[in-house]
Design an enzyme around this catalytic site. Structure first.
Site, short mmCIF file in Angstrom:
data_model
loop_
_atom_site.label_atom_id
_atom_site.label_comp_id
_atom_site.label_asym_id
_atom_site.label_seq_id
_atom_site.Cartn_x
_atom_site.Cartn_y
_atom_site.Cartn_z
N ALA A 73 0.83 -1.19 0.00
CA ALA A 73 0.00 0.00 0.00
C ALA A 73 0.87 1.25 0.00
O ALA A 73 2.11 1.19 0.02
CB ALA A 73 -0.93 -0.02 1.21
N GLN A 75 1.71 3.58 2.16
CA GLN A 75 2.70 3.75 3.22
C GLN A 75 3.24 2.38 3.66
O GLN A 75 3.41 2.10 4.84
CB GLN A 75 2.08 4.48 4.41
CG GLN A 75 1.97 5.98 4.23
CD GLN A 75 3.31 6.69 4.25
OE1 GLN A 75 4.26 6.23 4.88
NE2 GLN A 75 3.40 7.82 3.59
N SER A 76 3.57 1.53 2.70
CA SER A 76 3.90 0.14 2.99
C SER A 76 5.22 -0.04 3.73
O SER A 76 6.30 0.27 3.21
CB SER A 76 3.96 -0.66 1.69
OG SER A 76 4.44 -1.95 1.91
N ASN A 77 5.13 -0.59 4.95
CA ASN A 77 6.34 -0.97 5.68
C ASN A 77 7.05 -2.13 4.97
O ASN A 77 8.28 -2.20 4.95
CB ASN A 77 5.98 -1.40 7.10
CG ASN A 77 5.32 -0.30 7.88
OD1 ASN A 77 5.87 0.78 8.03
ND2 ASN A 77 4.12 -0.57 8.37
N CYS A 79 7.20 -2.69 1.75
CA CYS A 79 7.98 -2.16 0.63
C CYS A 79 9.26 -1.49 1.12
O CYS A 79 10.33 -1.68 0.53
CB CYS A 79 7.14 -1.17 -0.18
SG CYS A 79 5.88 -1.96 -1.21
#
EC number: 4.4.1.15
Length: 333
Positions: A73, A75-77, A79
């Protein structure tokens, strides 16, 4: 379970601590609450995906990949940490960002979006909720293949049986730590999202005959759907590690009362939980996963689900860099 059979990179040279949240426990007046600090795992900013990536990146390297590809998503942690693992290993990284809230991706946003740029992401592809994420990642892999390169595709959240091994291992770590501490837990609580963390814990606890109930607090999906997802991955992970008995469906509990209006969308309960942990314990949660999961734990305490004096462990799965993208919601001003 002999997890040494599986290739693994090590991004954290120590067990993450278990701490007693004595001020929060006193404030709520119910059970004694402890926290497993997986926000202190290795790679840039820590978080639960680090454990999954230890197994996934080991396979990528064994296959000769030069680029990690994954999806998450806005604000992907996951990623952020996949990108950080790529940097650590001398690999490139390409990200597919899913706008689960229409129009929410802003390249100049703070939080994890800023860190994607700072860590040197090679390229970002933006897709919309409902798009075929596997196809989008495969298109990136095909593009790399056309350049004579080799990509390794990691599913969202690192949540497949190989990635879930990270939390099979974590369950064993928790059991060893609590034995050394003389801490007899009565319950565990974690955020339940892409299902890899929740499923891995279930398999690790079952494989060690721990008899420890685990409650997931949903961050996105309705309870029936999420429980089905978690059970499916837990069954596949148990088979992958060679457990003789499948994971019982009745051990899977995923509560959806604290999702609110949707994934990543703020709720008053999340804001209260984030501010309480910061001001009572000096612990930073995040607004998307651990804030809502802690809101769930607080809600369960307030409705009397845990008896006074019982010992409950909350798994802190990280994510604090996302706080900086939610200042307008979380600030007291």
């Amino acid at each position: 379970m002999n997890l040494a059979r599986f290739s693994r990179r090590r991004y954290t040279p120590h067990a993450t601590p278990i701490q007693h949240l004595k001020h929060l426990s006193a404030h709520l007046g119910g059970p004694e609450i402890y926290i497993k600090r997986d926000d202190l795992l290795g790679l840039s900013g820590g978080g639960n995906k680090t454990r999954k990536l230890e197994f996934l990146v080991a396979e990528a390297l064994a296959q000769g990949a030069d680029t990690l590809i994954t999806v998450g998503a806005v604000q992907s942690n996951h990623c952020r940490l996949t990108l950080s693992a790529a940097v650590h290993e001398g690999l490139k990284c390409r990200l597919v960002i899913e706008q689960r809230v229409p129009g929410s991706y802003k390249p100049q946003a703070s939080g994890n979006n800023f860190l994607f740029d700072l860590l040197g992401v090679e390229a970002i592809t933006v897709v919309n909720s409902g798009d075929d994420l596997a196809a989008a990642m495969q298109a990136v892999a095909d593009d790399l293949a056309g350049q004579g390169r080799k990509g390794y595709v990691i599913p969202g959240g690192g949540s497949n049986p190989l990635g879930a091994l990270g939390y099979v291992a974590c369950a064993e770590e928790i059991l060893a730590q609590t034995f050394d501490m003389g801490l007899a837990l009565d319950h565990m609580v974690c955020a339940s999202g892409s299902a890899g963390t929740h499923s891995g814990l279930l398999v690790g606890l079952a494989g060690n005959n721990a008899g420890l109930p685990l409650t997931g607090i949903n961050v996105r999906r309705p309870r029936p759907e999420q429980e089905g997802n978690v059970h499916d991955l837990a069954v596949r992970t148990a088979a992958f590690v060679g457990l003789a008995e499948p994971i019982a469906r009745e051990t899977v509990r995923c509560l959806d009362e604290w999702v609110g209006p949707g994934y990543s969308l703020p709720t008053p309960e999340m804001v209260e939980a984030v501010r309480l942990l910061a001001q009572l314990e000096g612990v930073l949660l995040d607004p998307v996963y651990t804030g809502k999961a802690m809101a769930g734990l607080i809600g369960l305490v307030r409705r009397g689900e845990f008896a006074k004096g019982e010992k409950v462990l909350f798994l802190h799965t990280g994510g604090s860099p996302a706080l900086y993208a939610y200042q307008d919601v979380l600030s007291a001003a």
